[in-house]
Structures are given as structure tokens and as C-alpha cells.
Design an enzyme around this catalytic site. Structure first.
Site, short mmCIF file in Angstrom:
data_model
loop_
_atom_site.label_atom_id
_atom_site.label_comp_id
_atom_site.label_asym_id
_atom_site.label_seq_id
_atom_site.Cartn_x
_atom_site.Cartn_y
_atom_site.Cartn_z
N ASP A 153 0.86 -1.19 0.00
CA ASP A 153 0.00 0.00 0.00
C ASP A 153 0.89 1.24 0.00
O ASP A 153 2.00 1.21 0.55
CB ASP A 153 -0.92 -0.01 1.24
CG ASP A 153 -2.12 0.92 1.09
OD1 ASP A 153 -3.25 0.42 0.93
OD2 ASP A 153 -1.92 2.16 1.10
N GLY A 213 -35.66 2.28 7.33
CA GLY A 213 -35.02 3.17 8.30
C GLY A 213 -34.47 4.39 7.60
O GLY A 213 -35.12 4.94 6.71
N CYS A 271 -19.76 1.68 -0.42
CA CYS A 271 -20.06 0.86 -1.60
C CYS A 271 -21.39 1.21 -2.27
O CYS A 271 -21.40 1.74 -3.37
CB CYS A 271 -20.04 -0.61 -1.24
SG CYS A 271 -18.40 -1.17 -0.76
N LYS A 310 -23.03 1.73 9.55
CA LYS A 310 -23.75 0.56 10.05
C LYS A 310 -23.00 0.04 11.26
O LYS A 310 -21.84 0.42 11.49
CB LYS A 310 -23.88 -0.50 8.96
CG LYS A 310 -22.57 -1.18 8.59
CD LYS A 310 -22.89 -2.33 7.66
CE LYS A 310 -21.70 -3.24 7.49
NZ LYS A 310 -21.96 -4.33 6.58
N ARG A 366 -17.94 6.70 5.80
CA ARG A 366 -18.13 7.18 4.43
C ARG A 366 -19.62 7.19 4.10
O ARG A 366 -20.31 6.20 4.26
CB ARG A 366 -17.37 6.28 3.44
CG ARG A 366 -15.86 6.47 3.51
CD ARG A 366 -15.14 5.52 2.59
NE ARG A 366 -15.29 4.13 3.02
CZ ARG A 366 -14.90 3.07 2.32
NH1 ARG A 366 -14.34 3.24 1.14
NH2 ARG A 366 -15.07 1.86 2.78
C1 UDX Z 1 -22.23 -3.90 0.68
C2 UDX Z 1 -22.67 -5.27 0.14
O1 UDX Z 1 -23.56 -5.88 1.06
C3 UDX Z 1 -21.46 -6.14 -0.08
O2 UDX Z 1 -21.85 -7.39 -0.64
C4 UDX Z 1 -20.51 -5.43 -1.01
O3 UDX Z 1 -19.36 -6.20 -1.20
C5 UDX Z 1 -20.15 -4.07 -0.47
O4 UDX Z 1 -21.31 -3.32 -0.21
P1 UDX Z 1 -21.48 -2.99 3.08
O5 UDX Z 1 -21.33 -1.64 2.43
O6 UDX Z 1 -20.42 -3.48 3.99
O7 UDX Z 1 -21.64 -4.11 1.96
O8 UDX Z 1 -22.83 -2.94 3.93
P2 UDX Z 1 -24.29 -3.60 3.91
O9 UDX Z 1 -24.39 -4.56 5.01
O10 UDX Z 1 -24.68 -4.05 2.56
O11 UDX Z 1 -25.17 -2.31 4.29
C6 UDX Z 1 -25.20 -1.17 3.45
C7 UDX Z 1 -26.08 -0.09 4.01
O12 UDX Z 1 -27.45 -0.45 3.90
C8 UDX Z 1 -25.87 0.23 5.49
O13 UDX Z 1 -25.89 1.65 5.65
C9 UDX Z 1 -27.03 -0.42 6.18
O14 UDX Z 1 -27.36 0.21 7.37
C10 UDX Z 1 -28.12 -0.26 5.13
N1 UDX Z 1 -29.21 -1.26 5.21
C11 UDX Z 1 -28.95 -2.58 5.03
C12 UDX Z 1 -30.52 -0.83 5.43
O15 UDX Z 1 -30.79 0.37 5.58
N2 UDX Z 1 -31.51 -1.76 5.46
C13 UDX Z 1 -31.29 -3.08 5.29
O16 UDX Z 1 -32.25 -3.84 5.32
C14 UDX Z 1 -29.96 -3.50 5.08
#
Ligand code: UDX
Length: 437
Positions: free
Chosen positions: A30, A257, A264, A327, A334
Site C-alpha cells: 500500500d 429506516g 459501496c 452501520k 463514508r
Molecule cells: C455492501 C454489500 O452488502 C457487499 O456485498 C458489497 O461487497 C459491499 O457493499 P457494506 O457496504 O459493507 O456491503 O454494507 P451492507 O451490510 O450491505 O449495508 C449497506 C447499508 O445499507 C448500510 O448503511 C445499512 O445500514 C443499510 N441497510 C442494510 C438498510 O438500511 N436496510 C437493510 O435492510 C440492510
């Protein structure tokens, strides 16, 4: 096998440690010297459950090293590209600077038979472009696109036990020489039954963006239902329970919510729309604009609802925000909806105090104007209203009877619909969820 992992962020650091765990000899590379010195001391540069223990575990074996020197990639059989593809400033498209720089930096160190494996989330067409760049320099090296689906907070487990592997190869064929090499890298999870699909390069790239778009759409769908439930006096959580019992639909990712954030989903759907436009297929993805708009509306809705619950405006109101990370089980802020709401409330004259078990350092760097308090009890003292915006387990378990004595006014807005309304109301609280009566 000897493996190099280029880029040691949320994806690469976990990938490097997991590859060493699988028995390979790994070097993580890195440009960020601080990250490298942390990782070399078996310290995770960010919060990810299980990562630090894994780093300690594998570093004792001597199979895992970290460096800022790209020439350390020489001698590896397989090179994973794990750098970020953030949203471009002022545009929807993905910023490809880091992927391009990593690939170009790697070229002089490639040997015949080497595999370059792209894991970053990229606009479709990137792999073909990088493949021709690589073949100009080293015609006997191969590019594979092997998207990563890990979730923050579950990254170690998702990497060691993924749902599936996707290998994108130039001819889309199982017989491609790269397939057997990558099978050797992932021998252990493959042996325990992880399915593996071989596709062509653009399909593999699209699998990732399509998956994230689907997840974003699912969340925005239920949040749109929450808007409707609010208008009709219905309860979106029971609606989600009921539709989720249809296994064609499923209950996962139907938590209404304050919407999705993180490094991502938001930027991936935007980059996907931008890329579709370049390909002349923008109409196919116009629905993602709506998905994005529904998601951003959640944040404004919470600000409005907070104003409503405060009764006489936001000016001077002491608001305590529980959660800053995008989360739980992550320190990543971010595009965090929680922090974005906190900042908007502050801009509108409220006095906002934010607490979070892990993300306060990152939050303070992003929004220095907010007040941050580590201890939950202290953060809640004299609050006029409490907003639960990131559903950490410890916030779900808060005792409404005890808290009622700490705050100035027992009012709570449950931005993740995770508290039991009856319990909080019985303890004398004014409880509001989103999309619940
Ligand atoms: C996501 C994808 O799940 C993963 O497969 C990919 O590789 C990268 O992006 P991540 O960003 O770590 O992963 O979080 P994720 O668990 O998907 O949650 C994303 C966002 O959605 C969070 O802000 C979470 O709070 C929100 N969320 C998730 C909701 O608001 N409601 C839900 O039911 C699920």
C-alpha cells in the site's frame, strides 16, 4: 502459493490476512506508510471484528508481510488488485486513478504465467482495458476479474467462507489456464463446497454492480413502503415481516429506516448509472435514480420529523445522536446517513452530540463541527431528543427506565426501527419509528 495484494484498505487488508490464513505466502502493498506500519505490527488500521486476531495469528507463521514497496510484488504467482474506486469529485462516475496506478505500477514486476486478479468494483469494460495493457508488457500473464462481495463487519468470515466465487476470464471458459491457478488459491473454501462460476470479463464485472444495485433497490423499496405506511397509518416492520415470509422475496435487506450509506452501495449505483450512459444504455438504469432519491429522502425526513417532535423548532435544541458509523460493527463513516443527519440538524441550529462505540475518530475528522462524546450516559445527559441512527447492539439494549432520568425530555426517534415501541412508551417515552404508527 506466493501472493501479492495491492491496496490494504477494508478489502485488501482482510484479503491479505485471509490468503495467509489459507496457507499462502502473502505480501500486502500500500502507498500509505501508516497503514503499512500498523499492519506490520498486527494492528488493524480500521475496526473490523476478528481482523486483529487473524493478523496476529498469521503473522506468527511468517507467511504475511506488508510493505510500501511495489517491487515486493516481484516473485509472486498471483497479484490481487484491491484498491478503492471512490466516486469522482463532482461527478457520478468512479475514480479509476488508483486501479490504473496499481496496474501500471505492477507491470514491471510481472513474470510469465503470473495472474493479475482484479477484486475492486469497477465500471464494466475496465478489465478488458487492463488486460490489453498487461498483455503489451507481459504477453504470458493473465488477467482475471474476481469480484469481492464482503460486507464490512463480517469481512473475515465473508472472505474465508464466501457465498460464491466468480472468475471472469477472457474467453469465459472453464478451460482457461487462469481457472486452475485461482482454484489452487481458493482450494480450501472450494473443497468445503463454495460454488464457483466462470464467466467472461464483462459479466464478472457486472455481477458485482448488479448485486449491489439489487441490494440498494431492495432497501429503497422498503423505504418507499415506509413512506406509504406513514401516509396510511400502517406499520412497515410488520409489512416487511409478512412479505419477507414469501421466500421469493425474503426478509433480508428489508429493514426500513434512514437508508443505506457506506463506501459501496451509494457510489456503486451512481457509477453504474454513469457507465450505462457511456454505453448508450442509460434507460435501463433510470430506476436507480429513484432508488438513490428515495434513499436521500430518508435523511431529510428524519430532520423534519425531529423538528416536528421537538415541537417548537430545532434552534438551540440539544439532540443526542446514537451512532455515527454507516452501520454497526464498523468504524466507517463514508456517506454515513447518521452523520449526514447529525450535520444537517447542526446546520439548522440544533446543538448536536454524537456518540458511537468505534467511529468517533473518523466522524470527528469528517465533521469537526459536531460535538463527540464517547460515553453513552454522558452523551445523553439533558438531551431534548434522542435519535438512534446506527443500530449497535448496545443501543438496542438501552434501558428506557434508566435513561428517562438522564435526558431532559423523554423523546426518541428510532431511525432503524429496532426498539420495542411498547416498552419505551410504557417507560414514559414519546417513541417514533420510521414508517410505523
Ligand atoms: C455492501 C454489500 O452488502 C457487499 O456485498 C458489497 O461487497 C459491499 O457493499 P457494506 O457496504 O459493507 O456491503 O454494507 P451492507 O451490510 O450491505 O449495508 C449497506 C447499508 O445499507 C448500510 O448503511 C445499512 O445500514 C443499510 N441497510 C442494510 C438498510 O438500511 N436496510 C437493510 O435492510 C440492510
Amino acid at each position: 502459493m506466493r501472493i501479492s495484494v495491492i491496496g490494504c484498505g477494508y478489502l485488501g487488508a482482510v484479503h491479505a490476512a485471509c490468503m495467509a490464513k489459507l496457507g499462502h505466502e502473502v505480501v500486502g502493498i500500500d502507498v500509505d506508510a501508516r497503514k503499512i506500519s500498523d499492519l506490520s505490527a498486527a494492528k488493524a488500521p480500521f475496526y473490523e471484528p476478528g481482523l486483529e486476531a487473524l493478523l496476529e495469528d498469521v503473522q506468527e507463521t511468517g507467511r504475511l508481510t506488508f510493505t510500501t514497496d511495489m517491487s515486493a510484488a516481484a516473485g509472486s504467482d498471483v497479484h490481487f488488485i484491491c484498491v478503492g474506486t471512490p466516486q469522482k469529485k463532482g461527478e457520478n462516475g468512479a475514480d479509476m486513478t488508483y486501479v490504473d496506478a496499481a496496474t501500471v505500477g505492477l507491470l514491471p514486476h510481472l513474470a510469465a504465467g503470473n495472474l493479475v486478479v482484479g477484486k475492486s468494483t469497477v465500471p464494466v469494460g475496465t478489465a478488458a482495458r487492463l488486460a490489453s495493457l498487461i498483455s503489451e508488457h507481459q504477453p504470458d500473464a493473465h488477467l482475471v476479474w474476481n469480484p469481492e462481495f464482503l460486507r464490512e463487519g463480517h469481512a473475515v468470515d465473508d472472505t474465508l467462507h464466501p457465498d460464491r466465487f466468480v472468475y471472469g476470464v477472457s474467453d469465459g471458459s472453464e478451460e482457461h489456464v487462469a481457472v486452475a491457478v485461482l482454484d489452487e488459491v481458493y482450494a480450501s473454501p472450494l473443497a468445503s463446497g463454495t460454488p464457483r462460476l466462470v464467466t467472461d470479463l464483462p459479466t464478472a464485472e457486472l455481477v458485482k454492480t448488479a448485486a449491489n444495485s439489487f441490494l440498494a433497490t431492495k432497501i429503497s423499496f422498503i423505504n418507499a413502503m415506509a413512506e406509504l405506511c406513514e401516509a396510511a397509518g400502517a406499520d412497515v416492520t410488520r409489512l416487511a415481516d409478512a412479505i419477507g415470509m414469501d421466500d421469493r422475496i425474503g426478509r433480508k435487506f428489508l429493514h426500513a429506516g434512514i437508508g443505506f450509506g457506506g463506501g459501496c452501495l451509494p457510489k456503486d449505483i451512481r457509477a453504474f448509472m454513469a457507465r450505462a450512459g457511456e454505453l448508450g444504455a442509460d434507460q435501463a438504469l433510470t430506476f436507480l435514480r429513484e432508488v438513490d432519491a428515495i434513499n436521500m429522502r430518508r435523511r431529510t425526513r428524519v430532520v423534519e420529523l425531529t423538528r416536528e417532535l421537538c415541537g417548537d423548532g430545532l434552534l438551540g435544541k440539544r439532540i443526542t445522536v446514537l451512532g455515527a458509523a454507516f452501520k454497526p460493527e464498523s468504524d466507517d463513516v463514508r456517506d454515513s446517513p447518521a452523520l449526514s443527519i447529525a450535520a444537517q440538524l447542526q446546520l439548522q441550529g440544533a446543538v448536536v452530540t454524537v456518540t458511537d462505540p468505534k467511529a468517533l475518530g473518523n466522524a470527528a475528522r469528517r465533521f469537526p463541527e459536531l460535538q463527540y462524546v464517547q460515553d453513552v450516559e454522558t452523551a445523553l445527559q439533558n438531551a431534548d431528543i434522542v435519535l438512534l441512527l446506527t443500530e449497535w447492539q448496545e443501543y438496542r439494549e438501552l434501558d428506557p427506565h434508566v435513561l428517562a432520568r438522564t435526558v431532559a425530555a423523554p423523546r426518541i426517534l428510532d431511525g432503524r426501527n429496532v426498539l420495542d415501541p411498547a416498552k419505551w412508551r410504557a417507560a414514559g417515552w414519546l417513541y417514533r419509528g420510521l414508517g410505523r404508527p
